[in-house]
Design a protein around this motif. Structure first.
Motif, PDB file in Angstrom:
ATOM      1  N   PHE A  47       0.860  -1.170   0.000  1.00  0.00           N
ATOM      2  CA  PHE A  47       0.000   0.000   0.000  1.00  0.00           C
ATOM      3  C   PHE A  47       0.896   1.220   0.000  1.00  0.00           C
ATOM      4  N   GLU A  48       0.342   2.371  -0.378  1.00  0.00           N
ATOM      5  CA  GLU A  48       1.141   3.587  -0.458  1.00  0.00           C
ATOM      6  C   GLU A  48       0.463   4.708   0.322  1.00  0.00           C
ATOM      7  N   PRO A  49       0.886   4.918   1.584  1.00  0.00           N
ATOM      8  CA  PRO A  49       0.289   5.999   2.367  1.00  0.00           C
ATOM      9  C   PRO A  49       0.703   7.366   1.821  1.00  0.00           C
ATOM     10  N   ALA A  50      -0.157   8.352   2.040  1.00  0.00           N
ATOM     11  CA  ALA A  50       0.116   9.707   1.546  1.00  0.00           C
ATOM     12  C   ALA A  50       1.429  10.225   2.127  1.00  0.00           C
ATOM     13  N   GLY A  51       2.268  10.769   1.264  1.00  0.00           N
ATOM     14  CA  GLY A  51       3.519  11.372   1.697  1.00  0.00           C
ATOM     15  C   GLY A  51       4.623  10.382   2.021  1.00  0.00           C
ATOM     16  N   ARG A  52       4.406   9.116   1.755  1.00  0.00           N
ATOM     17  CA  ARG A  52       5.417   8.087   2.026  1.00  0.00           C
ATOM     18  C   ARG A  52       5.543   7.189   0.811  1.00  0.00           C
ATOM     19  N   GLY A  53       6.602   6.431   0.794  1.00  0.00           N
ATOM     20  CA  GLY A  53       6.785   5.482  -0.288  1.00  0.00           C
ATOM     21  C   GLY A  53       5.927   4.242  -0.093  1.00  0.00           C
ATOM     22  N   ARG A  54       5.957   3.394  -1.092  1.00  0.00           N
ATOM     23  CA  ARG A  54       5.200   2.149  -1.037  1.00  0.00           C
ATOM     24  C   ARG A  54       5.677   1.305   0.140  1.00  0.00           C
ATOM     25  N   GLN A  55       4.723   0.787   0.897  1.00  0.00           N
ATOM     26  CA  GLN A  55       5.001  -0.069   2.046  1.00  0.00           C
ATOM     27  C   GLN A  55       4.630  -1.507   1.679  1.00  0.00           C
ATOM     28  N   ILE A  56       5.488  -2.438   2.041  1.00  0.00           N
ATOM     29  CA  ILE A  56       5.223  -3.857   1.801  1.00  0.00           C
ATOM     30  C   ILE A  56       5.216  -4.559   3.139  1.00  0.00           C
ATOM     31  N   GLY A  57       4.225  -5.415   3.333  1.00  0.00           N
ATOM     32  CA  GLY A  57       4.135  -6.116   4.602  1.00  0.00           C
ATOM     33  C   GLY A  57       3.251  -7.338   4.520  1.00  0.00           C
ATOM     34  N   THR A  58       2.945  -7.888   5.688  1.00  0.00           N
ATOM     35  CA  THR A  58       2.133  -9.093   5.786  1.00  0.00           C
ATOM     36  C   THR A  58       0.804  -8.740   6.426  1.00  0.00           C
ATOM     37  N   LEU A  59      -0.287  -9.169   5.795  1.00  0.00           N
ATOM     38  CA  LEU A  59      -1.605  -8.948   6.361  1.00  0.00           C
ATOM     39  C   LEU A  59      -1.749  -9.859   7.571  1.00  0.00           C
ATOM     40  N   MET A  60      -2.017  -9.271   8.723  1.00  0.00           N
ATOM     41  CA  MET A  60      -2.070 -10.040   9.962  1.00  0.00           C
ATOM     42  C   MET A  60      -3.492 -10.419  10.359  1.00  0.00           C
ATOM     43  N   LYS A  61      -4.438  -9.455  10.272  1.00  0.00           N
ATOM     44  CA  LYS A  61      -5.799  -9.772  10.690  1.00  0.00           C
ATOM     45  C   LYS A  61      -6.794  -8.802  10.078  1.00  0.00           C
ATOM     46  N   PHE A  62      -8.049  -9.233  10.082  1.00  0.00           N
ATOM     47  CA  PHE A  62      -9.156  -8.407   9.623  1.00  0.00           C
ATOM     48  C   PHE A  62      -9.759  -7.679  10.822  1.00  0.00           C
ATOM     49  N   ASN A  63     -10.014  -6.382  10.669  1.00  0.00           N
ATOM     50  CA  ASN A  63     -10.719  -5.597  11.668  1.00  0.00           C
ATOM     51  C   ASN A  63     -12.116  -5.311  11.109  1.00  0.00           C
ATOM     52  N   LYS A  64     -12.867  -4.471  11.770  1.00  0.00           N
ATOM     53  CA  LYS A  64     -14.222  -4.181  11.313  1.00  0.00           C
ATOM     54  C   LYS A  64     -14.225  -3.494   9.945  1.00  0.00           C
TER      55      LYS A  64
END
Length: 107
Positions: A47-64
């Motif tokens: 995902f790419e948050p505003a003002g930051r570079g692309r972030q890569i990670g692991t999906l841990m859990k679903f929230n509401k």
């Protein structure tokens, strides 16, 4: 479709407003749930948050309304599922290491 609300009392309008708001919340919840179902816990996402570079990670859990992602740098993010992209993993060859071949640049 024409809905005539001109003859409704204030009490009826307030009740109608509550029903409309609840219905919109329900529909939004359905859309978010449908987007979440495109992903699985443990999957690599970006995902790419505003003002930051692309972030890569692991999906841990679903929230509401969001999913929790732990980035490769260890940061915890709650991200709306419509902002996520799946990260394709590189398949390694039989020796267990992927080989990158640099192609010559066109002039």
């Amino acid at each position: 479709m024409i809905i005539d609300i001109d003859n409704l009392s204030e009490e009826e309008l307030v009740e109608l407003n509550h029903k409309i708001v609840e219905r919109l919340k329900f529909l939004d919840s359905m859309h978010v749930h449908r987007e979440m179902m495109h992903f699985n816990p443990g999957e690599k996402v970006s995902f790419e948050p505003a003002g930051r570079g692309r972030q890569i990670g692991t999906l841990m859990k679903f929230n509401k309304k969001t999913v929790t992602v732990i980035t490769d740098s260890g940061q915890k993010w709650n991200v709306s599922p419509h902002l996520l992209s799946k990260v394709k993993s590189m398949k390694s060859n039989r020796e267990g290491s992927a080989k990158v071949i640099e192609l010559p640049r066109k002039k």
